[in-house]
Design a protein around this motif. Sequence first.
Motif, PDB file in Angstrom:
ATOM      1  N   GLY A 526       0.818  -1.207   0.000  1.00 32.13           N
ATOM      2  CA  GLY A 526       0.000   0.000   0.000  1.00 32.13           C
ATOM      3  C   GLY A 526       0.854   1.261   0.000  1.00 32.13           C
ATOM      4  N   ARG A 527       2.001   1.228   0.674  1.00 33.08           N
ATOM      5  CA  ARG A 527       2.915   2.375   0.641  1.00 33.08           C
ATOM      6  C   ARG A 527       3.353   2.680  -0.786  1.00 33.08           C
ATOM      7  NH1 ARG A 527       7.050   0.528   5.439  1.00 33.08           N
ATOM      8  NH2 ARG A 527       5.693   0.991   7.232  1.00 33.08           N
ATOM      9  N   VAL A 528       3.635   1.614  -1.541  1.00 29.51           N
ATOM     10  CA  VAL A 528       4.061   1.803  -2.927  1.00 29.51           C
ATOM     11  C   VAL A 528       2.958   2.485  -3.729  1.00 29.51           C
ATOM     12  CG1 VAL A 528       4.845   0.656  -5.024  1.00 29.51           C
ATOM     13  CG2 VAL A 528       5.574  -0.207  -2.786  1.00 29.51           C
ATOM     14  N   LEU A 529       1.712   2.034  -3.558  1.00 23.39           N
ATOM     15  CA  LEU A 529       0.595   2.645  -4.276  1.00 23.39           C
ATOM     16  C   LEU A 529       0.386   4.093  -3.855  1.00 23.39           C
ATOM     17  CD1 LEU A 529      -1.987  -0.312  -4.128  1.00 23.39           C
ATOM     18  CD2 LEU A 529      -0.460   0.298  -6.016  1.00 23.39           C
ATOM     19  N   LEU A 530       0.625   4.385  -2.574  1.00 17.16           N
ATOM     20  CA  LEU A 530       0.406   5.734  -2.057  1.00 17.16           C
ATOM     21  C   LEU A 530       1.503   6.692  -2.525  1.00 17.16           C
ATOM     22  CD1 LEU A 530      -1.452   7.426  -0.186  1.00 17.16           C
ATOM     23  CD2 LEU A 530       0.097   6.844   1.684  1.00 17.16           C
ATOM     24  N   HIS A 531       2.768   6.244  -2.509  1.00 12.02           N
ATOM     25  CA  HIS A 531       3.884   7.131  -2.837  1.00 12.02           C
ATOM     26  C   HIS A 531       4.190   7.185  -4.338  1.00 12.02           C
ATOM     27  CE1 HIS A 531       4.636   7.835   1.338  1.00 12.02           C
ATOM     28  NE2 HIS A 531       4.951   6.583   1.601  1.00 12.02           N
ATOM     29  N   ARG A 532       3.823   6.107  -5.063  1.00 12.08           N
ATOM     30  CA  ARG A 532       4.032   6.040  -6.508  1.00 12.08           C
ATOM     31  C   ARG A 532       5.492   6.364  -6.883  1.00 12.08           C
ATOM     32  NH1 ARG A 532      -0.947   5.579  -8.710  1.00 12.08           N
ATOM     33  NH2 ARG A 532      -0.120   5.887 -10.822  1.00 12.08           N
ATOM     34  N   PRO A 533       6.443   5.570  -6.383  1.00  9.50           N
ATOM     35  CA  PRO A 533       7.859   5.828  -6.681  1.00  9.50           C
ATOM     36  C   PRO A 533       8.220   5.407  -8.106  1.00  9.50           C
ATOM     37  CG  PRO A 533       7.657   3.809  -5.453  1.00  9.50           C
ATOM     38  CD  PRO A 533       6.270   4.386  -5.532  1.00  9.50           C
ATOM     39  N   GLN A 534       9.419   5.785  -8.538  1.00  6.61           N
ATOM     40  CA  GLN A 534       9.915   5.387  -9.856  1.00  6.61           C
ATOM     41  C   GLN A 534      10.550   4.007  -9.818  1.00  6.61           C
ATOM     42  OE1 GLN A 534      12.233   9.133  -9.710  1.00  6.61           O
ATOM     43  NE2 GLN A 534      11.810   9.245 -11.894  1.00  6.61           N
ATOM     44  N   LEU A 535      11.073   3.621  -8.649  1.00 10.67           N
ATOM     45  CA  LEU A 535      11.825   2.384  -8.523  1.00 10.67           C
ATOM     46  C   LEU A 535      11.474   1.720  -7.197  1.00 10.67           C
ATOM     47  CD1 LEU A 535      14.197   0.525  -9.513  1.00 10.67           C
ATOM     48  CD2 LEU A 535      15.744   2.093  -8.330  1.00 10.67           C
ATOM     49  N   VAL A 536      11.228   0.393  -7.234  1.00 13.45           N
ATOM     50  CA  VAL A 536      10.874  -0.355  -6.023  1.00 13.45           C
ATOM     51  C   VAL A 536      11.730  -1.613  -5.943  1.00 13.45           C
ATOM     52  CG1 VAL A 536       9.049  -1.518  -4.726  1.00 13.45           C
ATOM     53  CG2 VAL A 536       8.497   0.492  -6.099  1.00 13.45           C
ATOM     54  N   PHE A 537      12.338  -1.834  -4.784  1.00 10.76           N
ATOM     55  CA  PHE A 537      13.076  -3.071  -4.509  1.00 10.76           C
ATOM     56  C   PHE A 537      12.225  -3.918  -3.572  1.00 10.76           C
ATOM     57  CE2 PHE A 537      16.254   0.222  -5.272  1.00 10.76           C
ATOM     58  CZ  PHE A 537      17.050  -0.369  -6.239  1.00 10.76           C
ATOM     59  N   LEU A 538      12.021  -5.175  -3.933  1.00 11.45           N
ATOM     60  CA  LEU A 538      11.215  -6.075  -3.113  1.00 11.45           C
ATOM     61  C   LEU A 538      12.054  -7.293  -2.749  1.00 11.45           C
ATOM     62  CD1 LEU A 538       9.234  -5.098  -5.805  1.00 11.45           C
ATOM     63  CD2 LEU A 538       7.546  -5.769  -4.092  1.00 11.45           C
ATOM     64  N   ASP A 539      12.494  -7.365  -1.489  1.00  9.78           N
ATOM     65  CA  ASP A 539      13.325  -8.463  -1.027  1.00  9.78           C
ATOM     66  C   ASP A 539      12.438  -9.507  -0.361  1.00  9.78           C
ATOM     67  OD1 ASP A 539      15.327 -10.121  -0.185  1.00  9.78           O
ATOM     68  OD2 ASP A 539      16.053  -8.796   1.413  1.00  9.78           O
ATOM     69  N   GLU A 540      11.950 -10.450  -1.174  1.00 11.34           N
ATOM     70  CA  GLU A 540      11.003 -11.468  -0.696  1.00 11.34           C
ATOM     71  C   GLU A 540       9.866 -10.801   0.067  1.00 11.34           C
ATOM     72  OE1 GLU A 540      12.491 -15.269   0.604  1.00 11.34           O
ATOM     73  OE2 GLU A 540      14.549 -14.579   0.349  1.00 11.34           O
ATOM     74  N   ALA A 541       9.393  -9.671  -0.490  1.00  9.42           N
ATOM     75  CA  ALA A 541       8.388  -8.843   0.167  1.00  9.42           C
ATOM     76  C   ALA A 541       7.002  -9.448   0.135  1.00  9.42           C
ATOM     77  CB  ALA A 541       8.353  -7.458  -0.489  1.00  9.42           C
ATOM     78  N   SER A 542       6.829 -10.599  -0.513  1.00  5.35           N
ATOM     79  CA  SER A 542       5.519 -11.271  -0.543  1.00  5.35           C
ATOM     80  C   SER A 542       5.633 -12.702  -0.044  1.00  5.35           C
ATOM     81  CB  SER A 542       4.956 -11.256  -1.971  1.00  5.35           C
ATOM     82  OG  SER A 542       5.869 -11.873  -2.878  1.00  5.35           O
ATOM     83  N   SER A 543       6.714 -13.027   0.651  1.00  7.15           N
ATOM     84  CA  SER A 543       6.975 -14.414   1.061  1.00  7.15           C
ATOM     85  C   SER A 543       5.948 -14.943   2.051  1.00  7.15           C
ATOM     86  CB  SER A 543       8.376 -14.520   1.657  1.00  7.15           C
ATOM     87  OG  SER A 543       8.488 -13.659   2.798  1.00  7.15           O
ATOM     88  N   ALA A 544       5.314 -14.050   2.849  1.00  4.45           N
ATOM     89  CA  ALA A 544       4.343 -14.496   3.851  1.00  4.45           C
ATOM     90  C   ALA A 544       2.934 -14.592   3.275  1.00  4.45           C
ATOM     91  CB  ALA A 544       4.358 -13.543   5.044  1.00  4.45           C
ATOM     92  N   MET A 545       2.763 -14.234   2.009  1.00  2.00           N
ATOM     93  CA  MET A 545       1.451 -14.338   1.373  1.00  2.00           C
ATOM     94  C   MET A 545       1.348 -15.678   0.653  1.00  2.00           C
ATOM     95  SD  MET A 545       1.260 -10.582  -0.458  1.00  2.00           S
ATOM     96  CE  MET A 545       2.135  -9.167   0.231  1.00  2.00           C
ATOM     97  N   ASP A 546       0.109 -16.166   0.501  1.00  2.00           N
ATOM     98  CA  ASP A 546      -0.066 -17.340  -0.342  1.00  2.00           C
ATOM     99  C   ASP A 546       0.068 -16.908  -1.801  1.00  2.00           C
ATOM    100  OD1 ASP A 546      -2.647 -16.418  -1.353  1.00  2.00           O
ATOM    101  OD2 ASP A 546      -3.458 -17.003   0.600  1.00  2.00           O
ATOM    102  N   GLU A 547       0.162 -17.865  -2.708  1.00  2.00           N
ATOM    103  CA  GLU A 547       0.425 -17.530  -4.107  1.00  2.00           C
ATOM    104  C   GLU A 547      -0.690 -16.689  -4.707  1.00  2.00           C
ATOM    105  OE1 GLU A 547       1.535 -20.728  -6.631  1.00  2.00           O
ATOM    106  OE2 GLU A 547       3.105 -21.474  -5.290  1.00  2.00           O
ATOM    107  N   GLY A 548      -1.918 -16.914  -4.241  1.00  2.00           N
ATOM    108  CA  GLY A 548      -3.030 -16.120  -4.756  1.00  2.00           C
ATOM    109  C   GLY A 548      -2.900 -14.651  -4.383  1.00  2.00           C
ATOM    110  N   LEU A 549      -2.598 -14.384  -3.102  1.00  2.00           N
ATOM    111  CA  LEU A 549      -2.416 -13.000  -2.658  1.00  2.00           C
ATOM    112  C   LEU A 549      -1.197 -12.360  -3.329  1.00  2.00           C
ATOM    113  CD1 LEU A 549      -3.151 -12.840   1.195  1.00  2.00           C
ATOM    114  CD2 LEU A 549      -4.177 -11.450  -0.604  1.00  2.00           C
ATOM    115  N   GLU A 550      -0.106 -13.123  -3.446  1.00  2.00           N
ATOM    116  CA  GLU A 550       1.091 -12.603  -4.104  1.00  2.00           C
ATOM    117  C   GLU A 550       0.781 -12.214  -5.541  1.00  2.00           C
ATOM    118  OE1 GLU A 550       5.536 -14.174  -3.900  1.00  2.00           O
ATOM    119  OE2 GLU A 550       4.336 -15.356  -5.335  1.00  2.00           O
ATOM    120  N   HIS A 551       0.047 -13.068  -6.252  1.00  2.00           N
ATOM    121  CA  HIS A 551      -0.333 -12.781  -7.638  1.00  2.00           C
ATOM    122  C   HIS A 551      -1.184 -11.515  -7.696  1.00  2.00           C
ATOM    123  CE1 HIS A 551      -2.500 -13.155 -11.472  1.00  2.00           C
ATOM    124  NE2 HIS A 551      -1.471 -13.912 -11.878  1.00  2.00           N
TER     125      HIS A 551
END
Length: 597
Positions: A526-551
Amino acid sequence: MDWHHQLLDSAIWLGKAFIISWLAVACLAALLGKFTDWGRQFLRVTWAWFSPARSLWPLAILSLLILMTLFSVRMEILFTFWNNGIYTAMQDFNAATFWSLLAVFCVLAAIHVTRALTNFYISQAFQIHWRVWLTETLMSRWLDKQAYYRSQHLPSRTDNPDQRIQQDVASFISTSLALFLGLISAVVSLFSFTLILWALSGTLTVFGVAIPRAMTFLVYVYVLIATVFAVKLGRPLIKLNFLNEKLNADFRYALIRLREYGENIAFFRGEAVEHRTLLKRFSSVIGNTWAIVFRSLKFQGFNLGVDQLAVVFPMVVQAPRFFSKQITLGDLMQTAQAFGQVQDSLSFFRTSYDEFASYRAVVNRLTGFLDTVDAADQLTMPQITHQGEDFAVESLNVNSPTGVTLTANLDLTLAPGAALLVRGPSGVGKTTLLRAIAGLWPYASGNIIYPAGQQSLFLPQKPYLPLGTLRSALYYPLAEPAQADDDAVRAILEQIQLGHLATQLDVENEWTNILSLGEQQRLAMGRVLLHRPQLVFLDEASSAMDEGLEHAMYSLLRKELPQVMLVSVGHRSSLAAFHSSELNLQGAGAWRLDSLS
C-alpha cells in the motif's frame, strides 16, 4: 564593621574575580584541550555548543552562572564577618550591636535566598537548552549517512548507542556544569578565605620551633595528605563506573530483546535459556555494584573521617590563643569557619573524585559514540548518482565481510516499466546485492545510477512499522500530510485487501504485534501505491502471502503503476510472469542475465 563599605568592596571584588575567573577558564581550557585526553574529549563533544560562531547565548549564560557562583562565595565571606561580629557582641554583652547585626542578617539572608533561587532557575534552563542541542546533534550524526546501520559493519562498534544518546547526555551536561562551577567556587573560596585565615592565624610552637601564621600552613598540609590517600583509594572507581554503565545497558538490552522477540521465544519454549541469559547479565551488574559499594565504603569512610577531624582541628590550634585572650570568641569562630572553607576548597578534587570517576566514564562513552559515527562515515560504498529516467548498475563488485566475491562486474540497465527478478541458491548474496545497490553495503564498489528525483522504495521481507497510527505506518517514510485524502487512503486499503482496517487509521497501537506478517507485507505494498515511486526493490516482500495473494499484489502494482521499475528477490517461479528479465546469481561472483519476455 562598616557594612556600607563591605557592600562597595563586594561589588569591586565581584568585578575583579569575574575577569580573573574568565581568564583562568580560558587558559585552563586551552591547556586541558592540548595536553590531556579527557580535555580533548570534552571539547570534541561540546565545543560547537559554546562556539561564538554559532551563538553567543551559551557563553553569555555561562558568564552569568559564573557571576552567580562568585556572588555565592562573596556571601559566604560576608557571613564569616557577620559570625565574628555576632559572637564578639555576645562575648562583650553588647545588646545594641547584637540586634543591629540581626537586622544585617535578615538582609543578607534575603539576598542569599534570592540568589540561590535565581541561580537554580538559570542553571536548569541552561542545562535543558544544552541537552536539547547535544541530543539533537548526536541524533543527527547517528541518522545522517545512515550511521545507525552502517556501524553494524564495523569490526568494533559502540554498544548501546540508545543509552549514550538518552542517559549519558543528561549525565554529561549536569556533571560538567556542577564540576565546572564547583571548581570555580573552590578556587575563588581558597584564595579569599586563605587571606582571612592568614589575618587570623598566629604563631604556633612545635617541638621548640615557632611557625608564624601556622593555621594557614597547617590546613594546606592537612588537605594535601588527605588528597593523596583519597586519590589512591578512589582511582579504581573510574573503571568500575564505566563497567556499571555498560553492564546495566547490556542487561536492559537483553530485556528489550525478550519483549521484541516474545512470540518467537514463546513458540520455542525458550524461557529457560532466556532466564539463564538474563541472570548471567544481571549477575555481572550485581557483582560490579558490590565492587563499587566496597570501594566507595573505603573512599567515603576516609573522606568522612577527614571532614569530622576538620571540625575540631582549628579550634584545637586556636584554643591557646583564645584562652590567653589574644583573640576573641568571634575570631575563634571565624577562624573555624574560614578553616572549613579553605579545607573544603582544597578538598574539592578529593571529595569530587568519585563523581569525576563517573564523569570520565560518561565522557569516554560519548566520545566512543562519536568514534563509531566517524568510522561509519569512512566506510566505502558504491558511487550513487541520480540522473535521467533509467536505473543502471555499472561494474558493481560485491564482496562478503571476509573478502569472498559474491557478485563481480555486474552491469545492467532498467528502463521505466521494466522489472528484474533476482534469483539464485540460498546464501549466494541476493539480499546483499540489494543492500549494495541501495548504498548500504560497505564491501562493494562500482556505480549505481538512480532515476532523477530519488523516488525509490525498499520493501524487506519483514516490513518496518513505526510507532504511532496506522495512517503514519502507511505514509512512512514520509510524514502525514496536513490534510490527508482519506478516501484515497481507504481505497488503497481496499485494494490491498485490508479494508477492515479503514476505521482504525488514526488509532495508535503496536501495529507490528497486531498485524500478521502477511498483512504487514500488504501494508508495505500500500505504501508503494500511495507514494508512486519510480523504482521499487522487493526483497522477498511477498513471502508471507499465499500464491493467490502474491499474484494479486503484483498484478495490482503492474496495473496501478505501469511505469514503475521493479527489482524483486524471490524463490517462487510464479513471480517470473511479472518480470521482464531475470538475474541469476551463481556464486563465486558469476551471474547470468536472461530475458523473460
